[in-house]
Design an enzyme around this catalytic site. Structure first.
Site, PDB file in Angstrom:
ATOM      1  N   LYS A   1       0.718  -1.048  -0.029  1.00 20.98           N
ATOM      2  CA  LYS A   1       0.313   0.073  -0.127  1.00 20.98           C
ATOM      3  C   LYS A   1       1.201   1.479  -0.364  1.00 20.98           C
ATOM      4  CE  LYS A   1      -3.749   2.035   0.441  1.00 20.98           C
ATOM      5  NZ  LYS A   1      -3.067   2.806  -1.428  1.00 20.98           N
TER       6      LYS A   1
ATOM      7  N   LYS B   1       5.502   1.721  -3.075  1.00 23.53           N
ATOM      8  CA  LYS B   1       5.227   3.024  -3.492  1.00 23.53           C
ATOM      9  C   LYS B   1       5.535   2.840  -5.095  1.00 23.53           C
ATOM     10  CE  LYS B   1       4.736   7.395  -2.447  1.00 23.53           C
ATOM     11  NZ  LYS B   1       3.628   7.410  -1.167  1.00 23.53           N
TER      12      LYS B   1
ATOM     13  N   ASP C   1      -0.079  10.891  -4.708  1.00 26.36           N
ATOM     14  CA  ASP C   1       1.476  11.402  -4.398  1.00 26.36           C
ATOM     15  C   ASP C   1       1.378  13.161  -4.845  1.00 26.36           C
ATOM     16  OD1 ASP C   1       3.385  11.063  -1.519  1.00 26.36           O
ATOM     17  OD2 ASP C   1       4.429  11.556  -3.681  1.00 26.36           O
TER      18      ASP C   1
ATOM     19  N   THR D   1      -4.985  13.428   5.098  1.00 26.25           N
ATOM     20  CA  THR D   1      -3.121  13.715   5.720  1.00 26.25           C
ATOM     21  C   THR D   1      -2.950  15.003   6.688  1.00 26.25           C
ATOM     22  OG1 THR D   1      -2.719  12.615   3.423  1.00 26.25           O
ATOM     23  CG2 THR D   1      -0.481  13.300   4.608  1.00 26.25           C
TER      24      THR D   1
HETATM   25  P1  NDP Z   1       0.820  17.723  -3.845  1.00 26.19           P
HETATM   26  O1  NDP Z   1       1.182  17.114  -4.935  1.00 26.19           O
HETATM   27  O2  NDP Z   1      -0.970  17.917  -3.756  1.00 26.19           O
HETATM   28  O3  NDP Z   1       1.446  18.902  -3.778  1.00 26.19           O
HETATM   29  C1  NDP Z   1       2.994  19.068  -3.235  1.00 26.19           C
HETATM   30  C2  NDP Z   1       3.011  20.762  -3.316  1.00 26.19           C
HETATM   31  O4  NDP Z   1       4.026  20.718  -2.504  1.00 26.19           O
HETATM   32  C3  NDP Z   1       2.088  21.697  -4.438  1.00 26.19           C
HETATM   33  O5  NDP Z   1       2.135  23.147  -3.415  1.00 26.19           O
HETATM   34  C4  NDP Z   1       4.100  21.548  -5.060  1.00 26.19           C
HETATM   35  O6  NDP Z   1       4.201  22.684  -5.704  1.00 26.19           O
HETATM   36  C5  NDP Z   1       4.810  22.209  -3.973  1.00 26.19           C
HETATM   37  N1  NDP Z   1       6.714  20.893  -4.179  1.00 26.19           N
HETATM   38  C6  NDP Z   1       6.283  19.544  -5.272  1.00 26.19           C
HETATM   39  N2  NDP Z   1       7.200  19.283  -5.224  1.00 26.19           N
HETATM   40  C7  NDP Z   1       8.481  20.651  -4.742  1.00 26.19           C
HETATM   41  C8  NDP Z   1       9.694  20.594  -5.139  1.00 26.19           C
HETATM   42  N3  NDP Z   1      10.135  19.901  -5.383  1.00 26.19           N
HETATM   43  N4  NDP Z   1       9.868  21.993  -4.247  1.00 26.19           N
HETATM   44  C9  NDP Z   1       9.544  22.682  -3.929  1.00 26.19           C
HETATM   45  N5  NDP Z   1       7.849  22.549  -4.137  1.00 26.19           N
HETATM   46  C10 NDP Z   1       7.244  21.277  -4.547  1.00 26.19           C
HETATM   47  O7  NDP Z   1       1.006  17.228  -3.400  1.00 26.19           O
HETATM   48  P2  NDP Z   1       0.659  16.245  -1.595  1.00 26.19           P
HETATM   49  O8  NDP Z   1       0.629  17.677  -0.644  1.00 26.19           O
HETATM   50  O9  NDP Z   1      -0.066  15.213  -2.064  1.00 26.19           O
HETATM   51  O10 NDP Z   1       2.152  15.649  -1.408  1.00 26.19           O
HETATM   52  C11 NDP Z   1       3.321  16.681  -0.428  1.00 26.19           C
HETATM   53  C12 NDP Z   1       3.850  15.751   0.292  1.00 26.19           C
HETATM   54  O11 NDP Z   1       3.065  14.655   1.181  1.00 26.19           O
HETATM   55  C13 NDP Z   1       4.642  14.753   0.088  1.00 26.19           C
HETATM   56  O12 NDP Z   1       6.504  15.060   0.740  1.00 26.19           O
HETATM   57  C14 NDP Z   1       4.739  13.624  -0.375  1.00 26.19           C
HETATM   58  O13 NDP Z   1       4.787  12.272   0.044  1.00 26.19           O
HETATM   59  C15 NDP Z   1       3.816  13.196   1.321  1.00 26.19           C
HETATM   60  N6  NDP Z   1       2.719  12.748   1.504  1.00 26.19           N
HETATM   61  C16 NDP Z   1       1.223  12.395   0.791  1.00 26.19           C
HETATM   62  C17 NDP Z   1       0.466  12.190   1.443  1.00 26.19           C
HETATM   63  C18 NDP Z   1      -0.886  12.047   0.467  1.00 26.19           C
HETATM   64  O14 NDP Z   1      -2.194  11.592   1.024  1.00 26.19           O
HETATM   65  N7  NDP Z   1      -1.663  13.051  -0.264  1.00 26.19           N
HETATM   66  C19 NDP Z   1       0.188  11.110   2.439  1.00 26.19           C
HETATM   67  C20 NDP Z   1       1.619  11.254   3.216  1.00 26.19           C
HETATM   68  C21 NDP Z   1       2.173  11.860   3.259  1.00 26.19           C
HETATM   69  P3  NDP Z   1       3.783  23.213  -7.492  1.00 26.19           P
HETATM   70  O15 NDP Z   1       2.166  23.419  -6.553  1.00 26.19           O
HETATM   71  O16 NDP Z   1       4.034  24.472  -7.399  1.00 26.19           O
HETATM   72  O17 NDP Z   1       3.660  22.195  -8.255  1.00 26.19           O
HETATM   73  O1  2IT Z   2       3.171   9.291   1.351  1.00 25.52           O
HETATM   74  C1  2IT Z   2       2.103   8.672   1.597  1.00 25.52           C
HETATM   75  O2  2IT Z   2       1.417   7.901   2.740  1.00 25.52           O
HETATM   76  C2  2IT Z   2       0.742   8.468   0.793  1.00 25.52           C
HETATM   77  N1  2IT Z   2       1.292   9.214  -0.075  1.00 25.52           N
HETATM   78  C3  2IT Z   2      -0.375   8.243   1.226  1.00 25.52           C
HETATM   79  C4  2IT Z   2      -1.125   6.835   0.399  1.00 25.52           C
HETATM   80  C5  2IT Z   2      -2.070   6.221   0.655  1.00 25.52           C
HETATM   81  O3  2IT Z   2      -1.832   4.780  -0.084  1.00 25.52           O
HETATM   82  O4  2IT Z   2      -2.942   6.676   0.625  1.00 25.52           O
END
Ligand code: NDP
Ligand code: 2IT
Length: 444
Positions: free
Chosen positions: A90, A126, A166, A209
């Site tokens: 997952k 992943k 993600d 999250t």
């Molecule tokens: P999104 O794509 O929704 O948002 C990512 C945000 O971070 C955007 O604002 C993006 O900017 C910015 N960003 C991405 N890459 C970079 C970079 N290299 N440098 C600067 N800014 C950056 O992703 P999520 O919110 O889902 O994910 C954010 C983090 O949380 C990641 O590390 C992900 O692995 C983690 N995560 C996500 C989960 C989920 O359920 N979605 C669960 C657990 C962890 P821009 O708007 O310009 O693209």
């Molecule tokens: O980093 C993470 O935990 C996620 N992007 C969510 C993974 C999931 O299976 O909901």
């Protein structure tokens, strides 16, 4: 040489040019030392650490697709099925031009321990691609997603491997991926989570999250005699995790003064306007300059800089290694006493060490961002029983899960004489369940 050091050297030698994977392994193994030393002979004989740091399966594939002008493009596709000791693989899919096999391996490795911490039966995996959804039309994104799933479908399934979103993968992409899976296999099953509410998604998964991060933060603050109410918070990112972390922090009485994207950041001294941020990022998929244009009291700064703002609490919610040693020093000097990670591995190892050495509170992403995957597991349960639960039911389960994760991290740290070190606590608590399950299932 100690077993831990031997295995770390092996990981570096066998996985060259994958620095983020090395970093994730180093953080986990170094904090597991006391647990490994207790059982060194047995673990060594069973090669438990070699096995846990080696993915069960790594799938690499070509993703050809055609853009709106008829040009053919080729991207790399990845799915790393890291560990299935406690449940089906997952973990999310990341679509970002920076994605390499090393990125996916670091994320998959972290996911093993995170998923274990949720207390739910999910293993670690992943996937993703170096495809960049930015600036692409919906049709191009659909073409890419359909091609990606045309290869991936044979490796996933509701009881084998369940991807989700993600970075760069949200509701739109999950919809296109799901449609193609169903078309190829004929199966209407919970093969993906983060689905839309009309076709098997769970209420509160979108928020989970970010909300979960704030529930964990709240528990950590309370256990340390503090309260989120009235605190000034700096958040980075402006995506799924950041938006709902900001919303929940403000609901609980904090003021969030920053957010950022890949081109710049916002300082909004009155507190971020969540509805406007959602309009700019979720609906229009635009830059943060558009937020500032509608909000005259806010400042827009190009480039990096959120961690230069005076705050009590910092929540990095964008990407890996976005908070380095210099940033950590700035935060400390400006009076920040707590860093709660929303992203995966957003803090560099030296910054984490600095933060902990100053007695600041620090929660590792694998504990404080586990609410997303936990709610994904709740979506899987709802799909299996062909029912859907109310928002309040899912949200209250999420809250309970986050409180439990905090309690388990806290207790594991105390058990090994590292009170308040939630990095060690999370790694130990996450590892012990997986190690136990691996031992019970023999050499597989
Ligand atoms: P999104 O794509 O929704 O948002 C990512 C945000 O971070 C955007 O604002 C993006 O900017 C910015 N960003 C991405 N890459 C970079 C970079 N290299 N440098 C600067 N800014 C950056 O992703 P999520 O919110 O889902 O994910 C954010 C983090 O949380 C990641 O590390 C992900 O692995 C983690 N995560 C996500 C989960 C989920 O359920 N979605 C669960 C657990 C962890 P821009 O708007 O310009 O693209
Ligand atoms: O980093 C993470 O935990 C996620 N992007 C969510 C993974 C999931 O299976 O909901």
């Amino acid at each position: 040489m100690s077993y831990v050091d031997e295995v770390y050297e092996r990981v570096v030698a066998q996985n060259q040019a994958q620095p983020e994977f090395h970093q994730a392994v180093k953080e986990v193994l170094s904090t597991l030392r006391p647990v490994i030393e207790e059982n060194e002979e047995e673990y060594r004989k069973e090669a438990l650490l070699e096995r846990i740091t080696t993915p069960e399966r790594q799938i690499l594939f070509r993703v050809p697709w055609v853009d709106d002008k008829g040009q053919v493009h080729v991207n790399n596709g990845f799915r790393v099925q890291f560990n299935s000791a406690i449940g089906p693989y997952k973990g999310g899919l990341r679509f970002h031009p920076s994605v390499t096999l090393g990125t996916i391996k670091f994320l998959g490795f972290e996911q093993i321990f995170k998923n274990s911490l949720t207390g739910l039966p999910i293993g670690g995996g992943k996937g993703g691609s170096d495809f960049d959804p930015k600036g692409k039309s919906d049709r191009e994104v659909m073409a890419f997603c359909q091609s990606f799933m045309t290869e991936l479908y044979r490796h996933v399934g509701a009881d084998t491997d369940v991807p989700a979103g993600d970075i760069g993968v949200g509701g739109r992409e999950i919809g296109f991926l799901y449609g193609q899976y169903k078309r190829i296999t004929g199966l209407y099953e919970g093969v993906l989570t983060g689905k839309g509410l009309t076709y098997g998604g769970s209420l509160a998964r979108t928020q989970a999250t970010g909300y979960g991060l704030i529930y964990f933060l709240d528990a950590m603050l309370k256990a340390n005699g503090r309260d989120i109410k009235g605190q000034t918070v700096a958040v980075s990112g402006a995506g799924n995790v950041a938006i709902y972390a900001i919303e929940k922090a403000q609901q609980l009485g904090a003021k969030v003064v920053t957010c950022s994207d890949s081109t710049g950041w916002i300082y909004d001294p009155e507190g971020i306007d969540v509805a406007l941020l959602q309009e700019v990022k979720e609906v229009r998929r635009a830059r943060l300059t558009e937020y500032q244009a509608k909000r005259p009291g806010a400042e827009y700064h190009a480039g990096k800089g959120v961690w230069s703002v005076k705050c009590d609490i910092a929540c990095p919610c964008a990407t890996q290694n976005e908070l380095n040693l210099e940033d950590a020093k700035m935060l400390y000097e400006n009076g920040c006493y707590c860093v709660a990670e929303g992203a995966n591995m957003p803090t560099t190892l030296d910054a984490t060490e600095f933060i902990q050495s100053k007695g600041m509170l620090f929660s590792p992403g694998k504990a404080s961002n586990a609410g997303g995957v936990a709610t994904s597991a709740l979506e899987m349960s709802q799909n299996s029983e062909r029912l859907s639960w109310t928002f309040e039911e899912v949200d209250s389960m999420l809250k309970r899960i986050m409180n439990n994760i905090f309690k388990n991290c806290d207790e594991a740290a105390k058990r090994y004489g590292m009170e308040g070190n939630y990095v060690a606590g999370a790694n130990i608590a996450g590892f012990q369940k997986v190690a136990e399950a691996m031992k019970a299932q023999g050499v597989v």
